[in-house]
Design a protein around this motif. Structure first.
Motif, short mmCIF file in Angstrom:
data_model
loop_
_atom_site.label_atom_id
_atom_site.label_comp_id
_atom_site.label_asym_id
_atom_site.label_seq_id
_atom_site.Cartn_x
_atom_site.Cartn_y
_atom_site.Cartn_z
N MET A 1 0.90 -0.63 -0.15
CA MET A 1 -0.36 0.30 -0.02
C MET A 1 0.44 1.31 -0.03
O MET A 1 1.93 1.70 0.85
CB MET A 1 -0.83 -0.10 1.47
CG MET A 1 -2.18 0.49 1.19
SD MET A 1 -3.42 0.13 0.27
CE MET A 1 -4.40 0.90 0.18
N LEU A 2 0.41 2.25 -0.38
CA LEU A 2 1.11 3.32 -0.82
C LEU A 2 1.00 4.39 0.48
O LEU A 2 0.77 4.27 1.57
CB LEU A 2 0.52 4.48 -2.07
CG LEU A 2 0.41 3.96 -3.68
CD1 LEU A 2 -0.01 4.75 -4.01
CD2 LEU A 2 1.72 3.75 -3.65
N LYS A 3 2.54 4.83 0.83
CA LYS A 3 2.82 5.45 2.09
C LYS A 3 2.34 6.50 2.47
O LYS A 3 1.54 7.60 3.39
CB LYS A 3 3.67 5.28 3.00
CG LYS A 3 3.58 5.44 4.33
CD LYS A 3 4.93 4.82 5.19
CE LYS A 3 5.38 5.48 6.47
NZ LYS A 3 6.53 5.26 7.09
N GLN A 4 3.49 7.10 1.58
CA GLN A 4 2.90 8.84 1.06
C GLN A 4 4.02 9.20 -0.22
O GLN A 4 5.22 8.82 -0.38
CB GLN A 4 3.61 9.76 2.13
CG GLN A 4 5.35 9.68 2.84
CD GLN A 4 5.51 10.51 3.57
OE1 GLN A 4 6.16 9.44 4.90
NE2 GLN A 4 5.47 11.83 3.77
N LEU A 5 3.31 10.34 -0.77
CA LEU A 5 4.30 11.01 -1.81
C LEU A 5 5.38 11.62 -1.22
O LEU A 5 4.90 12.63 -0.19
CB LEU A 5 3.26 12.16 -2.19
CG LEU A 5 3.80 12.83 -3.36
CD1 LEU A 5 4.27 11.92 -4.40
CD2 LEU A 5 2.85 14.11 -4.18
N THR A 6 6.81 11.63 -1.48
CA THR A 6 7.94 11.94 -0.95
C THR A 6 8.49 12.56 -2.06
O THR A 6 9.04 13.80 -1.63
CB THR A 6 9.06 11.13 -0.53
OG1 THR A 6 9.38 10.43 -1.60
CG2 THR A 6 8.19 9.55 -0.08
N GLY A 48 13.22 21.46 -1.17
CA GLY A 48 11.53 21.26 -0.42
C GLY A 48 11.43 22.26 -0.19
O GLY A 48 11.92 23.25 0.42
N VAL A 49 10.10 23.17 -0.18
CA VAL A 49 9.35 23.95 1.02
C VAL A 49 10.11 23.91 2.38
O VAL A 49 9.62 22.71 3.19
CB VAL A 49 7.85 24.55 0.84
CG1 VAL A 49 7.47 25.23 1.47
CG2 VAL A 49 7.51 24.79 -0.59
N PRO A 50 10.16 24.78 2.90
CA PRO A 50 11.60 24.78 4.19
C PRO A 50 9.70 23.82 5.46
O PRO A 50 8.38 24.72 4.96
CB PRO A 50 11.08 25.95 4.69
CG PRO A 50 11.55 26.29 3.95
CD PRO A 50 10.96 25.92 3.38
N GLY A 51 9.55 22.90 6.48
CA GLY A 51 8.18 22.59 6.43
C GLY A 51 7.85 21.66 5.90
O GLY A 51 6.47 21.55 6.59
N GLN A 52 7.93 21.53 5.00
CA GLN A 52 7.28 20.58 3.92
C GLN A 52 8.43 19.24 3.93
O GLN A 52 9.20 19.48 3.05
CB GLN A 52 6.27 21.17 2.87
CG GLN A 52 5.44 19.93 2.34
CD GLN A 52 4.94 20.74 0.67
OE1 GLN A 52 5.52 21.40 0.95
NE2 GLN A 52 3.45 21.00 0.97
N ASP A 53 7.06 18.21 3.85
CA ASP A 53 8.00 16.96 3.52
C ASP A 53 8.69 16.44 2.10
O ASP A 53 9.52 15.66 1.64
CB ASP A 53 7.58 15.50 4.30
CG ASP A 53 7.46 15.44 5.92
OD1 ASP A 53 8.55 16.19 6.66
OD2 ASP A 53 6.32 14.71 6.69
N VAL A 54 7.57 17.03 1.22
CA VAL A 54 7.81 16.57 -0.19
C VAL A 54 8.72 17.46 -0.38
O VAL A 54 8.62 18.88 -0.44
CB VAL A 54 6.39 17.09 -0.86
CG1 VAL A 54 6.54 16.81 -2.30
CG2 VAL A 54 4.91 16.29 -0.23
N ALA A 55 9.31 16.24 -1.40
CA ALA A 55 10.89 17.66 -2.21
C ALA A 55 10.31 17.62 -3.20
O ALA A 55 9.72 16.34 -4.26
CB ALA A 55 11.63 16.39 -1.61
#
Length: 139
Positions: A1-6, A48-55
């Motif tokens: 299963m997909l966990k998160q968009l990284t 990435g946007v500071p404070g956000q996990d997606v790169a």
């Protein structure tokens, strides 16, 4: 299963120019800058946007064996025309963010404009990728 968009990939013509644009002009942070000699000096460059996990992976369009030369050239052309997709960023104040980014040298193709969903503005990165800046209305 997909966990998160990284990561999200953005094709760029020049990684150093893209890095300067995304960090100096847009205010993103450098996440990774790794060169892999075993892969023909492939450079994995992410911001990435500071404070956000997606790169955002800033990568040149690869040639063979990933794409043949004709396909690589076609993708480069499509990116330069701004037709290869785009990124959407949110802001609490579109006008204020527009003014700040414009002062940093970001060239906008559309100034902040009222839309049914809020206020948005358009700009492109040095490679031609389309970007939108949006202040959306609370639902």
């Amino acid at each position: 299963m997909l966990k998160q968009l990284t990561h999200v990939n953005v094709w760029v013509h020049d990684q150093d120019e893209a890095l300067a644009f995304y960090t100096d002009k847009l205010g993103m942070e450098l996440r990774a800058d790794v060169t892999v000699p075993e892969m023909g000096n492939f450079r994995w460059l992410t911001v990435g946007v500071p404070g956000q996990d997606v790169a955002i992976a800033l990568l040149p369009v690869p040639g063979p064996p990933v794409f043949d030369e004709e396909t690589r050239a076609a993708i480069d052309t499509i990116v330069a025309k701004g037709a290869a997709g785009g990124l959407f960023f949110s802001t609490d104040n579109c006008q204020s963010t527009f003014e700040e980014l414009k002062a940093r040298g970001v060239e906008f193709s559309q100034e902040p404009t009222e839309q049914p969903y809020g206020i948005d503005a358009g700009f492109r990165d040095p490679s031609g990728n389309q970007m939108r800046l949006a202040q959306t209305q609370e639902q």
